[in-house]
Design an enzyme around this catalytic site. Structure first.
Site, PDB file in Angstrom:
ATOM      1  N   LYS A 179       0.851  -1.198   0.000  1.00  0.00           N
ATOM      2  CA  LYS A 179       0.000   0.000   0.000  1.00  0.00           C
ATOM      3  C   LYS A 179       0.880   1.239   0.000  1.00  0.00           C
ATOM      4  O   LYS A 179       1.541   1.553   0.983  1.00  0.00           O
ATOM      5  CB  LYS A 179      -0.915   0.056   1.237  1.00  0.00           C
ATOM      6  N   THR A 234       5.488   7.410  13.976  1.00  0.00           N
ATOM      7  CA  THR A 234       5.522   6.589  15.191  1.00  0.00           C
ATOM      8  C   THR A 234       4.111   6.267  15.695  1.00  0.00           C
ATOM      9  O   THR A 234       3.843   5.134  16.120  1.00  0.00           O
ATOM     10  CB  THR A 234       6.359   7.305  16.276  1.00  0.00           C
ATOM     11  N   GLU A 254       9.711   0.947  10.751  1.00  0.00           N
ATOM     12  CA  GLU A 254      10.709   2.001  10.527  1.00  0.00           C
ATOM     13  C   GLU A 254       9.969   3.313  10.750  1.00  0.00           C
ATOM     14  O   GLU A 254       9.140   3.703   9.933  1.00  0.00           O
ATOM     15  CB  GLU A 254      11.247   1.928   9.085  1.00  0.00           C
ATOM     16  N   CYS A 288      13.198  10.772   7.347  1.00  0.00           N
ATOM     17  CA  CYS A 288      13.142  10.267   8.729  1.00  0.00           C
ATOM     18  C   CYS A 288      14.470  10.509   9.443  1.00  0.00           C
ATOM     19  O   CYS A 288      14.510  10.694  10.647  1.00  0.00           O
ATOM     20  CB  CYS A 288      12.801   8.785   8.716  1.00  0.00           C
ATOM     21  N   GLU A 389       8.705  15.436  15.937  1.00  0.00           N
ATOM     22  CA  GLU A 389       9.198  15.408  14.556  1.00  0.00           C
ATOM     23  C   GLU A 389       8.391  16.390  13.702  1.00  0.00           C
ATOM     24  O   GLU A 389       7.174  16.304  13.636  1.00  0.00           O
ATOM     25  CB  GLU A 389       9.048  13.984  13.994  1.00  0.00           C
TER      26      GLU A 389
HETATM   27  P1  NAP Z   1       2.126   7.912   8.227  1.00  0.00           P
HETATM   28  O1  NAP Z   1       1.049   8.937   8.276  1.00  0.00           O
HETATM   29  O2  NAP Z   1       2.374   7.108   9.427  1.00  0.00           O
HETATM   30  O3  NAP Z   1       1.765   6.990   6.981  1.00  0.00           O
HETATM   31  C1  NAP Z   1       2.616   5.965   6.542  1.00  0.00           C
HETATM   32  C2  NAP Z   1       1.798   4.947   5.782  1.00  0.00           C
HETATM   33  O4  NAP Z   1       0.891   4.324   6.696  1.00  0.00           O
HETATM   34  C3  NAP Z   1       0.939   5.565   4.680  1.00  0.00           C
HETATM   35  O5  NAP Z   1       0.866   4.681   3.595  1.00  0.00           O
HETATM   36  C4  NAP Z   1      -0.401   5.709   5.370  1.00  0.00           C
HETATM   37  O6  NAP Z   1      -1.474   5.771   4.474  1.00  0.00           O
HETATM   38  C5  NAP Z   1      -0.429   4.427   6.190  1.00  0.00           C
HETATM   39  N1  NAP Z   1      -1.369   4.440   7.310  1.00  0.00           N
HETATM   40  C6  NAP Z   1      -1.908   5.516   7.933  1.00  0.00           C
HETATM   41  N2  NAP Z   1      -2.745   5.098   8.913  1.00  0.00           N
HETATM   42  C7  NAP Z   1      -2.730   3.743   8.897  1.00  0.00           C
HETATM   43  C8  NAP Z   1      -3.387   2.734   9.655  1.00  0.00           C
HETATM   44  N3  NAP Z   1      -4.235   3.037  10.645  1.00  0.00           N
HETATM   45  N4  NAP Z   1      -3.131   1.446   9.368  1.00  0.00           N
HETATM   46  C9  NAP Z   1      -2.258   1.112   8.387  1.00  0.00           C
HETATM   47  N5  NAP Z   1      -1.631   2.024   7.620  1.00  0.00           N
HETATM   48  C10 NAP Z   1      -1.841   3.329   7.869  1.00  0.00           C
HETATM   49  O7  NAP Z   1       3.508   8.562   7.817  1.00  0.00           O
HETATM   50  P2  NAP Z   1       3.778   9.570   6.637  1.00  0.00           P
HETATM   51  O8  NAP Z   1       3.278  10.907   7.035  1.00  0.00           O
HETATM   52  O9  NAP Z   1       3.284   8.981   5.346  1.00  0.00           O
HETATM   53  O10 NAP Z   1       5.372   9.534   6.564  1.00  0.00           O
HETATM   54  C11 NAP Z   1       6.156  10.320   7.368  1.00  0.00           C
HETATM   55  C12 NAP Z   1       6.668   9.524   8.552  1.00  0.00           C
HETATM   56  O11 NAP Z   1       7.373   8.386   8.096  1.00  0.00           O
HETATM   57  C13 NAP Z   1       7.647  10.314   9.377  1.00  0.00           C
HETATM   58  O12 NAP Z   1       7.369  10.114  10.729  1.00  0.00           O
HETATM   59  C14 NAP Z   1       8.982   9.704   9.012  1.00  0.00           C
HETATM   60  O13 NAP Z   1       9.968   9.857   9.996  1.00  0.00           O
HETATM   61  C15 NAP Z   1       8.602   8.286   8.793  1.00  0.00           C
HETATM   62  N6  NAP Z   1       9.605   7.602   7.968  1.00  0.00           N
HETATM   63  C16 NAP Z   1      10.435   6.705   8.575  1.00  0.00           C
HETATM   64  C17 NAP Z   1      11.433   6.064   7.836  1.00  0.00           C
HETATM   65  C18 NAP Z   1      12.378   5.089   8.483  1.00  0.00           C
HETATM   66  O14 NAP Z   1      13.032   4.331   7.760  1.00  0.00           O
HETATM   67  N7  NAP Z   1      12.515   5.068   9.801  1.00  0.00           N
HETATM   68  C19 NAP Z   1      11.554   6.327   6.466  1.00  0.00           C
HETATM   69  C20 NAP Z   1      10.688   7.242   5.890  1.00  0.00           C
HETATM   70  C21 NAP Z   1       9.702   7.866   6.654  1.00  0.00           C
HETATM   71  P3  NAP Z   1      -2.061   7.181   3.943  1.00  0.00           P
HETATM   72  O15 NAP Z   1      -0.942   8.141   3.851  1.00  0.00           O
HETATM   73  O16 NAP Z   1      -2.593   6.851   2.637  1.00  0.00           O
HETATM   74  O17 NAP Z   1      -3.106   7.568   4.912  1.00  0.00           O
END
Ligand code: NAP
Length: 503
Positions: A179, A234, A254, A288, A389
């Protein structure tokens, strides 16, 4: 700036079939201009059911299940070749959809190619060792696929995060249901088309664009999903871990970061300034591992900060397709507003905005989701903006007294993803590297990445690691096999004398 957007022809891949989803449409934006690039229909829970069922069949098919490692490697090589051949169009597509500078998206595509090749090479060179026996038997460990893997990706670097999940999961013999993030489905669909056309058996990969709360949630809860590999925030990761606990399902998480970059009093200042700027402002801080908290030795602080601010003001903010651009737009206007709200909070908390702190006044950028590279100081590490963050081009600068003070402040965070140390003294660097709570430590460099080095976070930055030879084991189940070698009658066997029939 002659790039032309070419819409992706596909909307959803379910169990080997391309089709349009029935859900509401997502307007996929070009964050540099605000223009709608394309509309993509959202998948639903029924699509997840179908993708998991087809994935389970495909993973169990002897044509895939019984392949030897070097035979599976051929599929990964074919994918790498296909991605490499389409590198320009994939990088362009990703720059359109995320706003990232083209030079960054080219590097991300190259890293995706490297990821598929690396895991192919791991398969080619994998070996199974006999384990040490403690009796009259031979023992060894067999790595078996888990079945169907749920892969949930964020929007910041789609092709790299997709490859980091798909390559090791397929290498281990699984099927994958991916997804992508709702805002950035295009590159994942284009990648999937290349993977299917490269000859991967149907059903082994499904790509379901849609909302996290609908499609992501359905993937995590689905009884047929044997493991979830999640990259994202997180809070989302914590929710997934709760659901996984109910199913007793393994998860890799991650998650977010608030990584410290530390400049010691003997650092090469020019190198450190460049590294600090690159660490926080490349990808507009939407990384991240961004070095978002800067700690500078007290004796150096004022001078270092003045020079850093001056250099940051010279960074070119603009369209990712301009060669001169250092800092592109944020991924979406909503995300830009969230970054701006954090800077307002920093002001309210008493911080001083040393540069940036608003949108650019260049009228050519008025319709895009731009935000100026921003440096804030005058706050304690306990301030909310130093602890949460922001995921944007916002750097919090703080002085430190001595090594103990530095370690105490740098580690005073719920996160533990990455860190950077700038010093000419390798003894100090290595001492600090031991004391800093982070999954990755960079010394006199930042954001350098190698697929052969495991990557992951500690504390609230995640569980488990990706990359490295062990990356495949993360998508496998270990099974111990014992082969009895003894002729001695089992103690529970009837005590009848053995008759020697020979001769
Ligand atoms: P996010 O809001 O947590 O979303 C990540 C993914 O999870 C998206 O595909 C999102 O879908 C999906 N998602 C949201 N709610 C969900 C649920 N209840 N159940 C299952 N999946 C769900 O994060 P983001 O805003 O896209 O990305 C930014 C974050 O990613 C930052 O915190 C960053 O630090 C972290 N990140 C970490 C790494 C690492 O390797 N540690 C690498 C890159 C990014 P939708 O967006 O379609 O709602």
């Amino acid at each position: 700036m002659s790039a032309v957007f070419v819409p992706v022809p596909d909307e959803m891949l379910v169990g080997g079939k391309w089709r349009q989803a029935d859900g509401p449409k997502t307007r996929v934006l070009d964050p540099a201009t605000g223009a709608v690039l394309q509309e993509i229909s959202q998948s639903c829970a029924d699509d997840v059911d179908e993708a998991v069922a087809r994935g389970a069949e495909a993973a169990a098919d002897p044509g895939w299940r019984d392949l030897l490692p070097h035979q599976r490697a051929r599929y990964l090589h074919a994918i790498a070749d296909a991605v490499e051949a389409a590198a320009d169009s994939l990088a362009t597509l990703q720059s359109f959809n995320t706003g990232k500078a083209l030079r960054e998206t080219r590097a991300l595509v190259a890293s995706a190619v490297g990821t598929f090749r690396y895991f192919a090479a791991v398969l080619e060179t994998s070996d199974e060792a006999k384990t040490t026996s403690r009796g009259e038997y031979l023992t060894w460990v067999k790595q078996e696929p888990i079945g169907v893997i749920g892969a949930i990706a964020p929007w910041n670097s789609p092709i790299a995060s997709d490859a980091q999940k798909i390559a090791p999961a397929l290498a281990a013999g699984n099927a994958v249901v991916l997804k992508p993030a709702e805002w950035t489905p295009l590159v994942s669909l284009a990648l999937a088309r290349l993977i299917v056309d490269s000859g991967l058996p149907a059903g082994l990969l499904s790509v379901l664009p849609g909302r996290g709360s609908v499609v992501g949630d359905a993937i995590v809860r689905h009884p047929g999903i044997g493991k979830v590999s999640f990259t994202g925030g997180t809070d989302t990761g914590r929710g997934i871990a709760h659901l996984a606990a109910e199913k007793l399902m393994p998860v890799s998480l991650e998650l977010g970061g608030k990584s410290p970059t530390m400049v010691l009093d003997d650092a090469d200042v020019e190198q450190a300034i460049a590294g600090v700027m690159y660490g926080i402002f490349s990808s507009s801080g939407q990384s991240c591992i961004a070095g978002s908290r800067l700690f500078v030795a007290e004796s150096l602080y004022d001078d270092f900060l003045d020079r850093l601010v001056e250099r940051t003001r010279q960074l070119v903010v603009g369209n990712g397709f301009d060669d001169a651009t250092h800092v592109g737009p944020l991924v979406h206007p909503k995300h830009r507003d969230s970054v701006a709200a954090y800077v307002d909070l920093a002001r309210a908390e008493g911080g001083t905005v040393r540069c940036g702190g608003g949108v650019p006044d260049d009228p050519r950028l008025a319709d895009g989701a731009y935000y100026l590279p921003t440096i804030i100081d005058g706050l304690a590490n306990s301030a909310r903006v130093c602890q949460e963050e922001i995921f944007g081009p916002v750097l919090l600068a703080l002085p430190f007294r001595d090594e103990d003070d530095l370690v105490a402040q740098a580690n005073d965070s719920v996160f533990g993803l990455a860190s950077g140390i700038w010093t000419r003294d390798y003894r100090r660097a290595l001492r600090l590297a031991d004391r800093i709570q982070a999954g990755t430590v960079w010394i006199n460099t930042y954001k350098a990445f190698s697929i052969s080095t495991p990557f992951g976070g500690i504390k609230e930055s995640g569980l488990d690691t990706e990359k490295g030879r062990e990356g495949i084991a993360a998508y496998s189940r270990a099974k111990g096999v014992y082969l009895g070698m003894s002729d001695t009658p089992h103690p529970w066997a009837p005590r009848t004398p053995r008759v020697d029939t020979a001769g």
